[in-house]
Design a protein around this motif. Structure first.
Motif, PDB file in Angstrom:
ATOM      1  N   ALA A   1      -2.423   6.492   2.476  1.00 20.11           N
ATOM      2  CA  ALA A   1      -3.564   5.681   2.036  1.00 20.11           C
ATOM      3  C   ALA A   1      -4.629   5.556   3.117  1.00 20.11           C
ATOM      4  O   ALA A   1      -4.339   5.581   4.317  1.00 20.11           O
ATOM      5  CB  ALA A   1      -3.080   4.287   1.643  1.00 20.11           C
TER       6      ALA A   1
ATOM      7  N   ILE B   1      -3.913   0.563  -4.494  1.00 22.52           N
ATOM      8  CA  ILE B   1      -3.713   2.011  -4.554  1.00 22.52           C
ATOM      9  C   ILE B   1      -5.007   2.720  -4.935  1.00 22.52           C
ATOM     10  O   ILE B   1      -5.800   2.214  -5.735  1.00 22.52           O
ATOM     11  CB  ILE B   1      -2.582   2.366  -5.561  1.00 22.52           C
ATOM     12  CG1 ILE B   1      -2.212   3.853  -5.463  1.00 22.52           C
ATOM     13  CG2 ILE B   1      -2.962   1.963  -6.986  1.00 22.52           C
ATOM     14  CD1 ILE B   1      -0.908   4.190  -6.161  1.00 22.52           C
ATOM     15  N   GLU B   2      -5.218   3.876  -4.324  1.00 23.77           N
ATOM     16  CA  GLU B   2      -6.311   4.766  -4.712  1.00 23.77           C
ATOM     17  C   GLU B   2      -5.809   5.635  -5.872  1.00 23.77           C
ATOM     18  O   GLU B   2      -4.819   6.348  -5.705  1.00 23.77           O
ATOM     19  CB  GLU B   2      -6.714   5.658  -3.544  1.00 23.77           C
ATOM     20  CG  GLU B   2      -7.151   4.915  -2.295  1.00 23.77           C
ATOM     21  CD  GLU B   2      -6.979   5.769  -1.052  1.00 23.77           C
ATOM     22  OE1 GLU B   2      -7.962   6.439  -0.654  1.00 23.77           O
ATOM     23  OE2 GLU B   2      -5.869   5.773  -0.479  1.00 23.77           O
TER      24      GLU B   2
ATOM     25  N   GLN C   1      -6.096   9.661  -3.954  1.00 22.95           N
ATOM     26  CA  GLN C   1      -6.284   9.302  -2.558  1.00 22.95           C
ATOM     27  C   GLN C   1      -7.432  10.105  -1.945  1.00 22.95           C
ATOM     28  O   GLN C   1      -7.630  11.272  -2.269  1.00 22.95           O
ATOM     29  CB  GLN C   1      -4.989   9.526  -1.776  1.00 22.95           C
ATOM     30  CG  GLN C   1      -3.909   8.526  -2.156  1.00 22.95           C
ATOM     31  CD  GLN C   1      -2.670   8.648  -1.300  1.00 22.95           C
ATOM     32  OE1 GLN C   1      -2.234   9.746  -0.965  1.00 22.95           O
ATOM     33  NE2 GLN C   1      -2.080   7.517  -0.946  1.00 22.95           N
TER      34      GLN C   1
ATOM     35  N   HIS D   1      -7.907   2.794   3.592  1.00 15.35           N
ATOM     36  CA  HIS D   1      -8.629   1.664   3.012  1.00 15.35           C
ATOM     37  C   HIS D   1      -9.717   1.106   3.919  1.00 15.35           C
ATOM     38  O   HIS D   1     -10.436   0.191   3.510  1.00 15.35           O
ATOM     39  CB  HIS D   1      -7.651   0.554   2.633  1.00 15.35           C
ATOM     40  CG  HIS D   1      -6.673   0.948   1.563  1.00 15.35           C
ATOM     41  ND1 HIS D   1      -7.055   1.180   0.262  1.00 15.35           N
ATOM     42  CD2 HIS D   1      -5.338   1.179   1.610  1.00 15.35           C
ATOM     43  CE1 HIS D   1      -5.991   1.515  -0.455  1.00 15.35           C
ATOM     44  NE2 HIS D   1      -4.941   1.533   0.338  1.00 15.35           N
TER      45      HIS D   1
ATOM     46  N   LEU E   1      -0.733  -5.092  -5.083  1.00 12.37           N
ATOM     47  CA  LEU E   1      -0.464  -3.685  -4.831  1.00 12.37           C
ATOM     48  C   LEU E   1      -1.814  -2.983  -4.870  1.00 12.37           C
ATOM     49  O   LEU E   1      -2.529  -3.077  -5.866  1.00 12.37           O
ATOM     50  CB  LEU E   1       0.493  -3.139  -5.882  1.00 12.37           C
ATOM     51  CG  LEU E   1       0.936  -1.680  -5.768  1.00 12.37           C
ATOM     52  CD1 LEU E   1       2.340  -1.515  -6.361  1.00 12.37           C
ATOM     53  CD2 LEU E   1      -0.029  -0.748  -6.483  1.00 12.37           C
TER      54      LEU E   1
ATOM     55  N   LEU F   1       0.721   5.893 -11.940  1.00 11.68           N
ATOM     56  CA  LEU F   1      -0.142   4.706 -11.896  1.00 11.68           C
ATOM     57  C   LEU F   1       0.205   3.729 -13.012  1.00 11.68           C
ATOM     58  O   LEU F   1       0.267   2.510 -12.793  1.00 11.68           O
ATOM     59  CB  LEU F   1      -1.608   5.118 -11.995  1.00 11.68           C
ATOM     60  CG  LEU F   1      -2.189   5.923 -10.828  1.00 11.68           C
ATOM     61  CD1 LEU F   1      -3.608   6.363 -11.162  1.00 11.68           C
ATOM     62  CD2 LEU F   1      -2.179   5.105  -9.549  1.00 11.68           C
TER      63      LEU F   1
ATOM     64  N   ARG G   1       4.380  -0.578   3.236  1.00 14.89           N
ATOM     65  CA  ARG G   1       4.000   0.740   2.746  1.00 14.89           C
ATOM     66  C   ARG G   1       5.103   1.341   1.879  1.00 14.89           C
ATOM     67  O   ARG G   1       6.259   1.375   2.280  1.00 14.89           O
ATOM     68  CB  ARG G   1       3.689   1.683   3.921  1.00 14.89           C
ATOM     69  CG  ARG G   1       2.933   2.942   3.501  1.00 14.89           C
ATOM     70  CD  ARG G   1       2.413   3.696   4.715  1.00 14.89           C
ATOM     71  NE  ARG G   1       1.676   2.853   5.634  1.00 14.89           N
ATOM     72  CZ  ARG G   1       0.421   2.444   5.455  1.00 14.89           C
ATOM     73  NH1 ARG G   1      -0.224   2.819   4.373  1.00 14.89           N
ATOM     74  NH2 ARG G   1      -0.167   1.672   6.344  1.00 14.89           N
TER      75      ARG G   1
ATOM     76  N   VAL H   1       0.864  -1.185   0.000  1.00 15.86           N
ATOM     77  CA  VAL H   1       0.000   0.000   0.000  1.00 15.86           C
ATOM     78  C   VAL H   1       0.899   1.233   0.000  1.00 15.86           C
ATOM     79  O   VAL H   1       2.121   1.114  -0.087  1.00 15.86           O
ATOM     80  CB  VAL H   1      -0.957  -0.004   1.208  1.00 15.86           C
ATOM     81  CG1 VAL H   1      -1.970  -1.130   1.099  1.00 15.86           C
ATOM     82  CG2 VAL H   1      -0.169  -0.129   2.519  1.00 15.86           C
ATOM     83  N   PHE H   2       0.304   2.425   0.157  1.00  7.92           N
ATOM     84  CA  PHE H   2       1.079   3.642  -0.043  1.00  7.92           C
ATOM     85  C   PHE H   2       0.920   4.633   1.108  1.00  7.92           C
ATOM     86  O   PHE H   2      -0.050   4.595   1.860  1.00  7.92           O
ATOM     87  CB  PHE H   2       0.699   4.286  -1.376  1.00  7.92           C
ATOM     88  CG  PHE H   2       1.221   3.494  -2.545  1.00  7.92           C
ATOM     89  CD1 PHE H   2       2.426   3.818  -3.129  1.00  7.92           C
ATOM     90  CD2 PHE H   2       0.525   2.390  -3.006  1.00  7.92           C
ATOM     91  CE1 PHE H   2       2.937   3.055  -4.167  1.00  7.92           C
ATOM     92  CE2 PHE H   2       1.023   1.616  -4.047  1.00  7.92           C
ATOM     93  CZ  PHE H   2       2.232   1.955  -4.625  1.00  7.92           C
TER      94      PHE H   2
ATOM     95  N   MET I   1       4.311   7.387  -1.934  1.00  6.78           N
ATOM     96  CA  MET I   1       3.307   7.819  -2.908  1.00  6.78           C
ATOM     97  C   MET I   1       3.839   8.980  -3.744  1.00  6.78           C
ATOM     98  O   MET I   1       4.676   9.763  -3.274  1.00  6.78           O
ATOM     99  CB  MET I   1       2.038   8.265  -2.158  1.00  6.78           C
ATOM    100  CG  MET I   1       0.897   8.756  -3.033  1.00  6.78           C
ATOM    101  SD  MET I   1       0.185   7.433  -4.033  1.00  6.78           S
ATOM    102  CE  MET I   1      -1.103   8.343  -4.906  1.00  6.78           C
TER     103      MET I   1
END
Length: 465
Positions: free
Chosen positions: A173, A244-245, A248, A175, A242, A261, A204, A169-170, A207
């Motif tokens: 983030a 990701i939003e 975000q 979730h 992986l 992305l 993590r 994840v980043f 980003m």
């Protein structure tokens, strides 16, 4: 009282009513009591004795009805809604088509449990999501109740399909608030503090954050930075997915630099990692595309959706490549209320409104209005460090003038001033210094302009008499 902060009577706002069952809600800001009013204060006292203290609320007024771009409280005050219940009421709070579909379905049956005796609305929603989500490959969908459930199940699917454990994840983030999704979420207070230990095997990565990255850093360079960290600290052969939003949400409406992305998606394809787009806040026309990852042509292996999916009814989904989704054996996915039939028909009606009323295009128009107005405002308001976002998902980052230091105190002051004047705004960001705007995509143009007028006065620091 300043004329902009006073009860709405200024030129340019709409005094029309919202259609259908929303017709009782005049599209007008009007304050008839102080906020909160006496009935809201009475409810607050009852709440204190009945509701757990850990359940917070942004603004201390209690809703009585809502529709279009307006929320009316129990005291009769009409507030401009620039929050959409956190990006949920994209088609309004009482869309006539959604309300009619819910009433009709509820009269037939409210529940049988799809894992016991299945029903057509669940199948129809899955067919719809398979059709409209990015990617021209064969897809499958599973339905759930909340965004956190969708994320958890996407991770389950990826782990089962790959035989690997680690989730990447980043920074910044968000979730969810379940055990696994708390581990995946970056911000400690209020989401994680004191709730551990959390699920393991979550790593993590940095980003892409153009406002805070080194000057001139491209999306490709930011992706390379993240990939080098993943390779050094985890190893691609251990990574199941992986997540990701594409933009975000709670982390501050961070829009990654172009190419970030896409480079990550390519890396995942090359290494056998499942690329999961968390579109829970950004999906369903919110950003001016049906899904935010479409802006750069990024096609995820799995996509998680919720919030704007069903016009306010609780529903979420995981949609993705058939071979991944079908890697889970029967009984491995589901839940008692997952894909409730009332929520399913609401989703079908909500999407019909998106298509019939051109809400993707509406989001783009709203984005142009928000970005133009806020960018112009930033020229004379040095505390507005960054203006960013797309469509009906736009934010300003508040900083101490002349620096990039976050200023959560000023952010809270601005938001509170908006609330006192009858405009619902939300804050976000890892440091609590981002003011985000998420108006319903059916909001009246004049009402949106008036809401921005109030915001401008709040930012300027003008006080009411």
């Amino acid at each position: 009282m300043d004329s902009t902060l006073a009860s709405s009577s200024a030129a340019g706002h709409s005094d029309t009513t919202s259609g259908g069952s929303e017709s009782v809600v005049r599209q007008k800001r009007e304050l008839v009591t102080e906020l909160p009013g006496p009935k809201s204060r009475e409810l607050a006292a009852r709440r204190a004795a009945a509701v757990a203290g850990g359940v917070g609320s942004v603004i201390p007024v209690y809703a009585a009805r809502a529709g279009g771009g307006v929320v009316v409280d129990v005291d009769g005050n009409s507030l401009i809604d620039l929050g959409s219940g956190i990006a949920v009421t994209t088609v309004g709070n009482a869309d006539p088509g959604v309300a009619a579909a819910v009433a009709q379905q509820a009269a037939l049956y409210t529940h049988t449990c799809f894992t016991v005796t299945p029903y057509e609305p669940y199948v129809e929603v899955c067919e719809l999501l398979n059709r409209i989500t990015p990617g021209d490959f064969e897809k499958r969908t599973a339905l759930f109740n909340s965004g956190a459930e969708a994320v958890e199940n996407a991770v389950k699917i990826a782990r089962r399909a790959t035989g690997r454990d680690t989730v990447v994840v980043f920074e910044n983030a968000y979730h969810g608030r379940t055990n696994l999704t708390m581990a995946m979420t970056a911000k400690n207070v209020p989401y994680k503090d004191g709730f551990g230990p959390f699920a393991g095997e979550v790593h993590r990565a940095p980003m892409s954050y153009p406002f805070r990255d080194p000057e001139g850093m491209t999306g490709a360079q930011a992706a390379d930075r993240a990939i080098r960290q993943i390779e050094a600290e985890v190893g691609a052969h251990n990574v199941a997915c992986l997540v990701i939003e594409p933009i975000q949400g709670e982390g501050g409406f961070v829009v990654p630099a172009p190419g970030f992305l896409g480079a990550l998606a390519e890396y995942c394809r090359d290494r056998g990692i499942v690329f999961i787009a968390d579109e829970i806040q950004s999906g369903f026309a919110r950003t001016g595309d049906l899904f935010a990852c479409e802006f750069e042509g990024v096609v995820p292996d799995l996509i998680t959706t919720a919030k704007g999916i069903a016009g306010g009814m609780p529903l979420s989904a995981v949609t993705g490549r058939a071979e991944l989704m079908d890697a889970v054996p029967p009984g491995g996915l589901g839940g008692t209320y997952a894909g409730n039939p009332v929520a399913c028909v609401a989703a079908l009606a909500a999407h019909a409104r998106v298509e019939d009323d051109g809400l993707v295009a509406a989001a783009r128009r709203i984005g142009e209005t928000l970005l133009t107005r806020l960018t112009e405002l930033a020229k004379t308001c040095p505390q507005l460090g960054d203006v960013r976002g797309r469509g009906g998902m736009v934010a300003v980052e508040i900083v101490r003038p002349g620096t990039t230091d976050p200023d959560p105190v000023e952010t809270a002051r601005i938001s509170a001033a908006c609330h006192a004047a009858g405009v619902i705004t939300l804050t976000c960001g890892t440091f609590g210094n981002v003011l985000r705007l998420l108006p319903p995509l059916v909001i009246d143009d004049g009402l949106l302009a008036e809401g921005l007028d109030v915001l401008a006065v709040a930012i300027s620091g003008q006080r009411t008499a």
